[in-house]
Design a protein around this motif. Structure first.
Motif, PDB file in Angstrom:
ATOM      1  N   LEU A  12       0.820  -1.206   0.000  1.00 49.45           N
ATOM      2  CA  LEU A  12       0.000   0.000   0.000  1.00 49.45           C
ATOM      3  C   LEU A  12       0.859   1.263   0.000  1.00 49.45           C
ATOM      4  CD1 LEU A  12      -2.979   0.726  -0.059  1.00 49.45           C
ATOM      5  CD2 LEU A  12      -2.962   0.775   2.424  1.00 49.45           C
ATOM      6  N   ALA A  13       1.902   1.276   0.800  1.00 47.45           N
ATOM      7  CA  ALA A  13       2.811   2.429   0.814  1.00 47.45           C
ATOM      8  C   ALA A  13       3.478   2.603  -0.538  1.00 47.45           C
ATOM      9  CB  ALA A  13       3.852   2.277   1.917  1.00 47.45           C
ATOM     10  N   GLY A  14       3.841   1.506  -1.174  1.00 45.12           N
ATOM     11  CA  GLY A  14       4.461   1.580  -2.495  1.00 45.12           C
ATOM     12  C   GLY A  14       3.525   2.139  -3.547  1.00 45.12           C
ATOM     13  N   VAL A  15       2.271   1.719  -3.490  1.00 44.45           N
ATOM     14  CA  VAL A  15       1.278   2.223  -4.451  1.00 44.45           C
ATOM     15  C   VAL A  15       1.083   3.724  -4.276  1.00 44.45           C
ATOM     16  CG1 VAL A  15      -1.184   2.173  -5.023  1.00 44.45           C
ATOM     17  CG2 VAL A  15       0.082   0.039  -4.793  1.00 44.45           C
ATOM     18  N   PHE A  16       0.901   4.156  -3.027  1.00 41.84           N
ATOM     19  CA  PHE A  16       0.688   5.584  -2.784  1.00 41.84           C
ATOM     20  C   PHE A  16       1.938   6.404  -3.060  1.00 41.84           C
ATOM     21  CE2 PHE A  16      -2.979   4.287   0.021  1.00 41.84           C
ATOM     22  CZ  PHE A  16      -3.942   4.765  -0.842  1.00 41.84           C
ATOM     23  N   LEU A  17       3.108   5.869  -2.774  1.00 45.08           N
ATOM     24  CA  LEU A  17       4.344   6.585  -3.049  1.00 45.08           C
ATOM     25  C   LEU A  17       4.560   6.747  -4.551  1.00 45.08           C
ATOM     26  CD1 LEU A  17       6.797   7.917  -1.762  1.00 45.08           C
ATOM     27  CD2 LEU A  17       7.943   5.715  -1.835  1.00 45.08           C
ATOM     28  N   PRO A  70       3.566   2.548  15.381  1.00 42.68           N
ATOM     29  CA  PRO A  70       2.342   2.883  16.125  1.00 42.68           C
ATOM     30  C   PRO A  70       1.236   3.512  15.269  1.00 42.68           C
ATOM     31  CG  PRO A  70       4.288   3.799  17.205  1.00 42.68           C
ATOM     32  CD  PRO A  70       4.725   3.253  15.898  1.00 42.68           C
ATOM     33  N   THR A  71       1.590   4.064  14.128  1.00 44.61           N
ATOM     34  CA  THR A  71       0.597   4.764  13.306  1.00 44.61           C
ATOM     35  C   THR A  71       0.077   3.910  12.143  1.00 44.61           C
ATOM     36  OG1 THR A  71       2.328   5.755  11.935  1.00 44.61           O
ATOM     37  CG2 THR A  71       1.595   7.010  13.866  1.00 44.61           C
ATOM     38  N   VAL A  72       0.472   2.666  12.102  1.00 39.13           N
ATOM     39  CA  VAL A  72       0.061   1.795  10.992  1.00 39.13           C
ATOM     40  C   VAL A  72      -1.460   1.669  10.861  1.00 39.13           C
ATOM     41  CG1 VAL A  72       0.145  -0.587  10.123  1.00 39.13           C
ATOM     42  CG2 VAL A  72       2.232   0.564  10.841  1.00 39.13           C
ATOM     43  N   PRO A  73      -2.207   1.466  11.956  1.00 35.19           N
ATOM     44  CA  PRO A  73      -3.668   1.389  11.797  1.00 35.19           C
ATOM     45  C   PRO A  73      -4.264   2.657  11.173  1.00 35.19           C
ATOM     46  CG  PRO A  73      -3.041   0.520  13.936  1.00 35.19           C
ATOM     47  CD  PRO A  73      -1.810   1.142  13.341  1.00 35.19           C
ATOM     48  N   ALA A  74      -3.753   3.810  11.560  1.00 37.55           N
ATOM     49  CA  ALA A  74      -4.225   5.069  10.964  1.00 37.55           C
ATOM     50  C   ALA A  74      -3.847   5.133   9.486  1.00 37.55           C
ATOM     51  CB  ALA A  74      -3.654   6.262  11.714  1.00 37.55           C
ATOM     52  N   GLY A  75      -2.676   4.614   9.145  1.00 38.35           N
ATOM     53  CA  GLY A  75      -2.251   4.572   7.741  1.00 38.35           C
ATOM     54  C   GLY A  75      -3.159   3.693   6.899  1.00 38.35           C
ATOM     55  N   PHE A  76      -3.525   2.532   7.451  1.00 37.49           N
ATOM     56  CA  PHE A  76      -4.453   1.651   6.735  1.00 37.49           C
ATOM     57  C   PHE A  76      -5.819   2.317   6.582  1.00 37.49           C
ATOM     58  CE2 PHE A  76      -1.821  -2.221   7.932  1.00 37.49           C
ATOM     59  CZ  PHE A  76      -1.487  -2.529   6.626  1.00 37.49           C
ATOM     60  N   ALA A  77      -6.276   2.981   7.642  1.00 43.04           N
ATOM     61  CA  ALA A  77      -7.579   3.656   7.581  1.00 43.04           C
ATOM     62  C   ALA A  77      -7.566   4.768   6.536  1.00 43.04           C
ATOM     63  CB  ALA A  77      -7.941   4.217   8.954  1.00 43.04           C
ATOM     64  N   LEU A  82      -8.854   6.871   1.066  1.00 44.35           N
ATOM     65  CA  LEU A  82      -8.394   7.356  -0.236  1.00 44.35           C
ATOM     66  C   LEU A  82      -8.885   6.454  -1.367  1.00 44.35           C
ATOM     67  CD1 LEU A  82      -4.739   8.378   0.647  1.00 44.35           C
ATOM     68  CD2 LEU A  82      -6.508   9.907  -0.215  1.00 44.35           C
ATOM     69  N   LEU A  83      -8.754   5.157  -1.186  1.00 42.37           N
ATOM     70  CA  LEU A  83      -9.188   4.232  -2.228  1.00 42.37           C
ATOM     71  C   LEU A  83     -10.700   4.283  -2.438  1.00 42.37           C
ATOM     72  CD1 LEU A  83      -6.828   1.228  -1.436  1.00 42.37           C
ATOM     73  CD2 LEU A  83      -6.673   2.827  -3.358  1.00 42.37           C
ATOM     74  N   LEU A  84     -11.463   4.443  -1.365  1.00 41.86           N
ATOM     75  CA  LEU A  84     -12.913   4.603  -1.504  1.00 41.86           C
ATOM     76  C   LEU A  84     -13.249   5.892  -2.246  1.00 41.86           C
ATOM     77  CD1 LEU A  84     -14.232   3.414   1.975  1.00 41.86           C
ATOM     78  CD2 LEU A  84     -14.569   2.290  -0.243  1.00 41.86           C
ATOM     79  N   GLY A  85     -12.525   6.956  -1.942  1.00 37.61           N
ATOM     80  CA  GLY A  85     -12.734   8.224  -2.650  1.00 37.61           C
ATOM     81  C   GLY A  85     -12.413   8.104  -4.129  1.00 37.61           C
ATOM     82  N   PHE A  86     -11.315   7.432  -4.456  1.00 33.66           N
ATOM     83  CA  PHE A  86     -10.961   7.225  -5.863  1.00 33.66           C
ATOM     84  C   PHE A  86     -12.029   6.413  -6.576  1.00 33.66           C
ATOM     85  CE2 PHE A  86      -6.238   7.274  -4.474  1.00 33.66           C
ATOM     86  CZ  PHE A  86      -6.264   8.652  -4.384  1.00 33.66           C
ATOM     87  N   THR A  87     -12.502   5.366  -5.903  1.00 38.93           N
ATOM     88  CA  THR A  87     -13.546   4.519  -6.488  1.00 38.93           C
ATOM     89  C   THR A  87     -14.825   5.314  -6.715  1.00 38.93           C
ATOM     90  OG1 THR A  87     -12.598   2.585  -5.407  1.00 38.93           O
ATOM     91  CG2 THR A  87     -14.872   2.400  -6.167  1.00 38.93           C
ATOM     92  N   ALA A  88     -15.215   6.120  -5.744  1.00 36.29           N
ATOM     93  CA  ALA A  88     -16.428   6.937  -5.886  1.00 36.29           C
ATOM     94  C   ALA A  88     -16.284   7.924  -7.037  1.00 36.29           C
ATOM     95  CB  ALA A  88     -16.716   7.678  -4.585  1.00 36.29           C
ATOM     96  N   GLY A  89     -15.109   8.519  -7.178  1.00 37.28           N
ATOM     97  CA  GLY A  89     -14.876   9.449  -8.285  1.00 37.28           C
ATOM     98  C   GLY A  89     -14.970   8.767  -9.634  1.00 37.28           C
ATOM     99  N   ILE A  90     -14.426   7.583  -9.743  1.00 29.97           N
ATOM    100  CA  ILE A  90     -14.480   6.842 -11.005  1.00 29.97           C
ATOM    101  C   ILE A  90     -15.909   6.433 -11.329  1.00 29.97           C
ATOM    102  CG2 ILE A  90     -13.783   4.684 -12.127  1.00 29.97           C
ATOM    103  CD1 ILE A  90     -11.090   5.001 -10.603  1.00 29.97           C
TER     104      ILE A  90
END
Length: 97
Positions: A12-17, A70-77, A82-90
């Protein structure tokens, strides 16, 4: 299970990066992204520019959150949002034709 979570973090980090790097590599690339947001969402130029900045900031934040333990759960959320927003836009663009 720890290896699965780690693999998901890296993926996921690789995709967003990669997405972020494509947007911010130079001003022309970011301007092109902002125009695509404008056309896809049928938004005014000002709003589309703000959305483009928010998307880039969200992607950067997701990468940073996924990097630290410690921030991994927030990163996943954030990644899911973001992915839901992209999907909604498409979906919206496809329905609009």
């Amino acid at each position: 299970m720890i290896y699965l979570v780690f693999a998901c973090r890296i993926l996921l980090a690789g995709v967003f990066l990669t997405a972020l790097a494509g947007k911010v590599r130079n001003k022309a690339a970011f301007d092109e992204f902002a125009v695509s947001v404008e056309r896809l969402g049928r938004l005014p130029r000002r709003v589309s520019r703000a959305v483009a900045v928010a998307v880039a900031a969200g992607e950067a934040a997701a990468v940073a959150l996924l990097a630290a333990g410690p921030t991994v759960p927030a990163g996943f959320a954030l990644g899911v949002l973001l992915l839901l927003g992209f999907t909604a836009g498409i979906v919206r663009a496809l329905r609009a034709g």
